[in-house]
Structure formats: structure tokens, C-alpha cells
Enzyme design. Structure first.
Site, mmCIF file in Angstrom:
data_model
loop_
_atom_site.group_PDB
_atom_site.id
_atom_site.type_symbol
_atom_site.label_atom_id
_atom_site.label_comp_id
_atom_site.label_asym_id
_atom_site.label_seq_id
_atom_site.Cartn_x
_atom_site.Cartn_y
_atom_site.Cartn_z
ATOM 1 N N ASP A 33 0.859 -1.182 0.000
ATOM 2 C CA ASP A 33 0.000 0.000 0.000
ATOM 3 C C ASP A 33 0.900 1.239 0.000
ATOM 4 O O ASP A 33 2.069 1.173 0.412
ATOM 5 C CB ASP A 33 -0.873 -0.074 1.266
ATOM 6 N N ASP A 35 -0.344 4.941 0.876
ATOM 7 C CA ASP A 35 -0.629 5.868 1.972
ATOM 8 C C ASP A 35 -0.554 5.174 3.328
ATOM 9 O O ASP A 35 -1.256 4.189 3.585
ATOM 10 C CB ASP A 35 -2.022 6.496 1.796
ATOM 11 N N PHE A 67 -10.332 4.307 10.511
ATOM 12 C CA PHE A 67 -9.525 4.550 9.309
ATOM 13 C C PHE A 67 -9.672 5.971 8.781
ATOM 14 O O PHE A 67 -8.678 6.644 8.503
ATOM 15 C CB PHE A 67 -9.916 3.530 8.229
ATOM 16 N N LYS A 157 -9.315 -3.433 -3.579
ATOM 17 C CA LYS A 157 -8.069 -4.217 -3.584
ATOM 18 C C LYS A 157 -8.332 -5.718 -3.490
ATOM 19 O O LYS A 157 -7.429 -6.511 -3.693
ATOM 20 C CB LYS A 157 -7.162 -3.768 -2.427
ATOM 21 N N ASP A 168 -2.182 -0.541 5.848
ATOM 22 C CA ASP A 168 -2.561 -0.047 7.185
ATOM 23 C C ASP A 168 -4.069 -0.112 7.428
ATOM 24 O O ASP A 168 -4.510 -0.024 8.579
ATOM 25 C CB ASP A 168 -2.089 1.405 7.388
HETATM 26 N N1 LIG Z 1 -7.336 8.251 6.966
HETATM 27 C C1 LIG Z 1 -7.477 8.167 5.641
HETATM 28 C C2 LIG Z 1 -6.597 7.381 4.936
HETATM 29 C C3 LIG Z 1 -6.743 7.316 3.590
HETATM 30 N N2 LIG Z 1 -7.718 8.012 3.003
HETATM 31 C C4 LIG Z 1 -7.874 7.963 1.567
HETATM 32 C C5 LIG Z 1 -6.836 8.761 0.896
HETATM 33 C C6 LIG Z 1 -6.107 7.865 0.022
HETATM 34 O O1 LIG Z 1 -6.017 8.259 -1.300
HETATM 35 C C7 LIG Z 1 -6.824 6.567 0.099
HETATM 36 C C8 LIG Z 1 -5.761 5.605 0.363
HETATM 37 O O2 LIG Z 1 -6.191 4.454 0.793
HETATM 38 P P1 LIG Z 1 -5.185 3.240 0.923
HETATM 39 O O3 LIG Z 1 -4.839 2.788 -0.482
HETATM 40 O O4 LIG Z 1 -3.965 3.672 1.667
HETATM 41 O O5 LIG Z 1 -6.003 2.238 1.659
HETATM 42 O O6 LIG Z 1 -7.798 6.653 1.117
HETATM 43 C C9 LIG Z 1 -8.558 8.770 3.708
HETATM 44 O O7 LIG Z 1 -9.433 9.402 3.122
HETATM 45 N N3 LIG Z 1 -8.442 8.846 5.039
HETATM 46 MG MG MG Z 2 -3.043 3.015 3.399
#
Ligand SMILES: Nc1ccn([C@H]2C[C@H](O)[C@@H](COP(=O)(O)O)O2)c(=O)n1
Ligand code: MG
Length: 219
Positions: A33, A35, A67, A157, A168
Site C-alpha cells: 500500500d 498511503d 480509518f 483491492k 494499514d
Molecule cells: N485516513 C485516511 C486514509 C486514507 N484516506 C484515503 C486517501 C487515500 O487516497 C486513500 C488511500 O487508501 P489506501 O490505499 O492507503 O487504503 O484513502 C482517507 O481518506 N483517510
Molecule cells: Mg493506506
């Protein structure tokens, strides 16, 4: 006279061959991943939120739960949701994410291991306008252009093939109810309360190597 190196079709093909996409050879396929695994989304969010809205309440990292940052801020004050969104949809937010400590050398070392293929598997925001291109730019800037071929962008995913997903997000749901990968939870403040899961706590103490070696034996 010696010919200068070129970036022609042959170079691209040989790079692909080296990556061995043939899973008949039983390479371990690792999905990383982006982020909060390679790039520090949460830390950068607080910095930018406080710069943009210095008079508003905010959530310290060690008080993070759940999350979505937006959901937690909306519980503090329902007007904060739009402000949270305004921070991460702003141009430059995703490009400027700092690296998670040790992630970049670890990703490079992992990709160079025999019998291991590494891909970056990241979900975009629905407001993709800045986020999507900046994810590519981030990877190019921190890992190099050769990693651009290894990016998988997927809102869901669960439909992606691979042996391990290091992510995460503690609960990863989607249309495939039995994803091919085993999820290793990368520890973040927001997921530290989640129990009973195989974890990777950091990229710095070398435990990621044990996980990879262990999975290599299992495939
Ligand atoms: N606390 C969060 C964490 C992530 N996001 C959004 C922003 C990212 O583009 C996307 C990433 O997700 P991942 O691929 O790391 O599962 O999710 C959010 O809005 N708030
Ligand atoms: Mg992530």
C-alpha cells in the site's frame, strides 16, 4: 563507436522480463500500500490541517481511531468534515507526503530479492483530480521511474492478485470475499487497537525480511 544507451522498446521489454511476471515460477508477489505504508498521510495531514485551520480543534496522532480521518473529525464537530477534505484534495498534498521511515530502502531491497515481485497497490480518492497523478509523481520521485510500471491503482483491492498485501487499513472489503492475498496490517495510530492480526510495525527493525522469507517458503 559504442552506441549510447537508449530507452527503446527493447529496454522496456528486458526490464519486464527481469521482473518475471510468470507466476508459474512461483515468485512471491508482494503488494505494498502507498498511503501510511510508504508515505506518511496521517502526519502530513495534521501539519497541513493546522496550517490551514489554526483556530480549529484537531486530533493528535495518538488519539486517532478508525480509518477515515474525516469521520473522527466530524465526531468532534460536524463542520470539520469539509475542512478535512479541503486539506487532502488540495493540489500538492499527495505529492508532498513525507516517506515513512525506512520504507523506501526496504521497498528497494525487497524488489531486489530473488523470487520476489513487488507492486504498489493504492486506492485513489474519489476526488481523483490531484491525488491520482500525484501518486504516480510521488513514486517516481521517491523510488524512480522504473517503479511506475509497478503501480496498481484500485478502489477495490480484493480483486487484485498477489500473495501478501501490506496495508494499514485494518479491514479491506470488496467484491471478492476471499482475496488471493494474506493481509499484513502495517501498524498506524488509527489501527493499533485492532487485535489478532499479523502485523508489520515498521520498516526499520528488519522484521519485514522475516515475513518475506517466511512467505517465500509457503508458496
Ligand atoms: N485516513 C485516511 C486514509 C486514507 N484516506 C484515503 C486517501 C487515500 O487516497 C486513500 C488511500 O487508501 P489506501 O490505499 O492507503 O487504503 O484513502 C482517507 O481518506 N483517510
Ligand atoms: Mg493506506
Amino acid at each position: 563507436m559504442k552506441k549510447p544507451p537508449t530507452q527503446d522498446k527493447t529496454d522496456i521489454m528486458s526490464r519486464r522480463t527481469k521482473q518475471t511476471y510468470d507466476y508459474g515460477q512461483k515468485n512471491l508477489c508482494v503488494l505494498l500500500d502507498l498511503d501510511q505504508v510508504l508515505a506518511d498521510f496521517e502526519g502530513h495531514f495534521i501539519t497541513k490541517f493546522r496550517e490551514k485551520f489554526p483556530d480549529d480543534r484537531f486530533v493528535q496522532l495518538d488519539e486517532r481511531k478508525g480509518f477515515y480521518i474525516k469521520d473522527q473529525y466530524e465526531k468532534l464537530d460536524r463542520n470539520l468534515g469539509d475542512k478535512v477534505r479541503a486539506v487532502y484534495i488540495e493540489k500538492g498534498f499527495f505529492l508532498d507526503l513525507p516517506e515513512i521511515k525506512g520504507a523506501i530502502p526496504a521497498a528497494r531491497e525487497m524488489a531486489a530479492m530473488d523470487g520476489v515481485d513487488v507492486f504498489i497497490c493504492s486506492s485513489p480518492l474519489t476526488e481523483y483530480q490531484n491525488c491520482l497523478s500525484e501518486k504516480f509523481e510521488w513514486v517516481e520521485k521517491h523510488l524512480g521511474p522504473e517503479w511506475l510500471d509497478r503501480i496498481i491503482i484500485a478502489k477495490d483491492k480484493t480483486v487484485i492478485n498477489g500473495h501478501i498485501l501490506i496495508d494499514d487499513r485494518p479491514y479491506i472489503n470488496g467484491s471478492c470475499k476471499s482475496p488471493a492475498w494474506k493481509h499484513i496490517v502495517f501498524t498506524a495510530h488509527h489501527n493499533r487497537h485492532v487485535e489478532g492480526r499479523q502485523r508489520l510495525d515498521n520498516w526499520t527493525d528488519g522484521t519485514w525480511r522475516d515475513i518475506i522469507e517466511d512467505f517465500k517458503k509457503r508458496i
